[in-house]
Design a protein around this motif. Structure first.
Motif, PDB file in Angstrom:
ATOM      1  N   VAL A  46       5.922   2.355   3.022  1.00  0.00           N
ATOM      2  CA  VAL A  46       5.572   2.846   1.680  1.00  0.00           C
ATOM      3  C   VAL A  46       5.953   1.804   0.630  1.00  0.00           C
ATOM      4  O   VAL A  46       5.196   1.544  -0.310  1.00  0.00           O
ATOM      5  N   ARG A  49       3.349  -1.037   0.465  1.00  0.00           N
ATOM      6  CA  ARG A  49       2.115  -0.637  -0.220  1.00  0.00           C
ATOM      7  C   ARG A  49       2.331  -0.566  -1.730  1.00  0.00           C
ATOM      8  O   ARG A  49       1.556  -1.099  -2.511  1.00  0.00           O
ATOM      9  N   GLN A  50       3.423   0.064  -2.142  1.00  0.00           N
ATOM     10  CA  GLN A  50       3.683   0.191  -3.577  1.00  0.00           C
ATOM     11  C   GLN A  50       4.045  -1.155  -4.198  1.00  0.00           C
ATOM     12  O   GLN A  50       3.722  -1.408  -5.356  1.00  0.00           O
ATOM     13  N   GLN A  53       0.794  -2.872  -4.880  1.00  0.00           N
ATOM     14  CA  GLN A  53       0.148  -2.254  -6.041  1.00  0.00           C
ATOM     15  C   GLN A  53       0.812  -2.712  -7.337  1.00  0.00           C
ATOM     16  O   GLN A  53       0.134  -3.005  -8.330  1.00  0.00           O
ATOM     17  N   THR A  54       2.123  -2.799  -7.342  1.00  0.00           N
ATOM     18  CA  THR A  54       2.847  -3.256  -8.526  1.00  0.00           C
ATOM     19  C   THR A  54       2.529  -4.713  -8.810  1.00  0.00           C
ATOM     20  O   THR A  54       2.332  -5.108  -9.961  1.00  0.00           O
ATOM     21  N   GLU A  74       9.533  -1.865 -12.870  1.00  0.00           N
ATOM     22  CA  GLU A  74       9.284  -1.012 -11.704  1.00  0.00           C
ATOM     23  C   GLU A  74       9.437  -1.798 -10.415  1.00  0.00           C
ATOM     24  O   GLU A  74       9.939  -1.275  -9.407  1.00  0.00           O
ATOM     25  N   LEU A  78      11.731  -1.107  -7.160  1.00  0.00           N
ATOM     26  CA  LEU A  78      11.229  -1.121  -5.782  1.00  0.00           C
ATOM     27  C   LEU A  78      12.123  -1.988  -4.894  1.00  0.00           C
ATOM     28  O   LEU A  78      12.341  -1.657  -3.726  1.00  0.00           O
ATOM     29  N   LEU A 100      10.890   5.558  -4.770  1.00  0.00           N
ATOM     30  CA  LEU A 100       9.517   5.327  -4.310  1.00  0.00           C
ATOM     31  C   LEU A 100       8.519   6.310  -4.903  1.00  0.00           C
ATOM     32  O   LEU A 100       7.312   6.112  -4.768  1.00  0.00           O
ATOM     33  N   PRO A 102       6.420   7.339  -7.744  1.00  0.00           N
ATOM     34  CA  PRO A 102       6.035   6.632  -8.974  1.00  0.00           C
ATOM     35  C   PRO A 102       6.429   7.324 -10.283  1.00  0.00           C
ATOM     36  O   PRO A 102       6.984   6.654 -11.166  1.00  0.00           O
ATOM     37  N   ARG A 105      10.187   6.890 -10.722  1.00  0.00           N
ATOM     38  CA  ARG A 105      10.496   5.481 -10.960  1.00  0.00           C
ATOM     39  C   ARG A 105      10.108   5.071 -12.380  1.00  0.00           C
ATOM     40  O   ARG A 105      10.844   4.353 -13.060  1.00  0.00           O
TER      41      ARG A 105
END
Length: 178
Positions: A46, A49-50, A53-54, A74, A78, A100, A102, A105
């Protein structure tokens, strides 16, 4: 400042050990080990992936000319989430998974950023702009190193050597005449 850090580095491992021992008593040793390993694997997937994206949001804001302050903050959370998820334990995994989510966070990042901005002077230099803080009225254009003082165009500074047919390079690259 030393006492809270000391309590953190001593208290968290003691709490983790107590939670792992209690969990092991209730569900068994191997199930506890399985949970610790699975939370690290799922959390890492996870997180990856995040994180991507960030990173994409950072690039998008950079390309649009805006400083990527929120995505960077952010991203720092992470990183903290990744460190917490890779640390074996129930408490650290709980906080790692919390970072994690969003919306959670983002709320924490906004709170930390607001607190930081109210207690510090921040100067961001990006593409010829200098920002003195969160107030857009404090933003003023500043010529970059490639512009003259008025900011009206590129300034190219350099040296030149005229080369004609009678000039040939010497043994060290300097020119000699015949």
């Amino acid at each position: 400042m030393r006492l809270p850090l000391l309590l953190l580095f001593i208290g968290v491992p003691i709490i983790e050990l107590a939670l792992l021992i209690e969990l092991g008593r209730n569900i068994g040793f191997w199930w506890t080990i399985t949970i610790v390993i699975l939370t690290a694997i799922v959390g890492t997937a996870v997180l990856q992936r995040q994180g991507l994206q960030t990173f994409a949001r950072i690039n998008q804001e950079l390309h649009s000319g805006k400083p990527p302050i929120m995505p960077v903050v952010e991203g720092m959370f992470l990183l903290v989430a990744g460190a917490l998820l890779l640390t074996p334990g129930i408490l650290t995994d709980s906080f790692g998974f919390l970072f994690l989510i969003p919306p959670v966070r983002q709320v924490i990042a906004k709170w930390c950023l607001k607190r930081f901005m109210s207690s510090a002077s921040v100067h961001v230099h990006m593409s010829g702009m200098e920002t003195g803080g969160p107030d857009p009225a404090q933003t003023r254009p500043r010529p970059g190193p490639w512009q003259n003082k008025s900011g009206s165009g590129p300034v190219i500074d350099g040296d030149y050597v005229r080369v004609d047919e009678k000039t040939k390079p010497g043994p060290r690259g300097d020119s000699t005449r015949d």
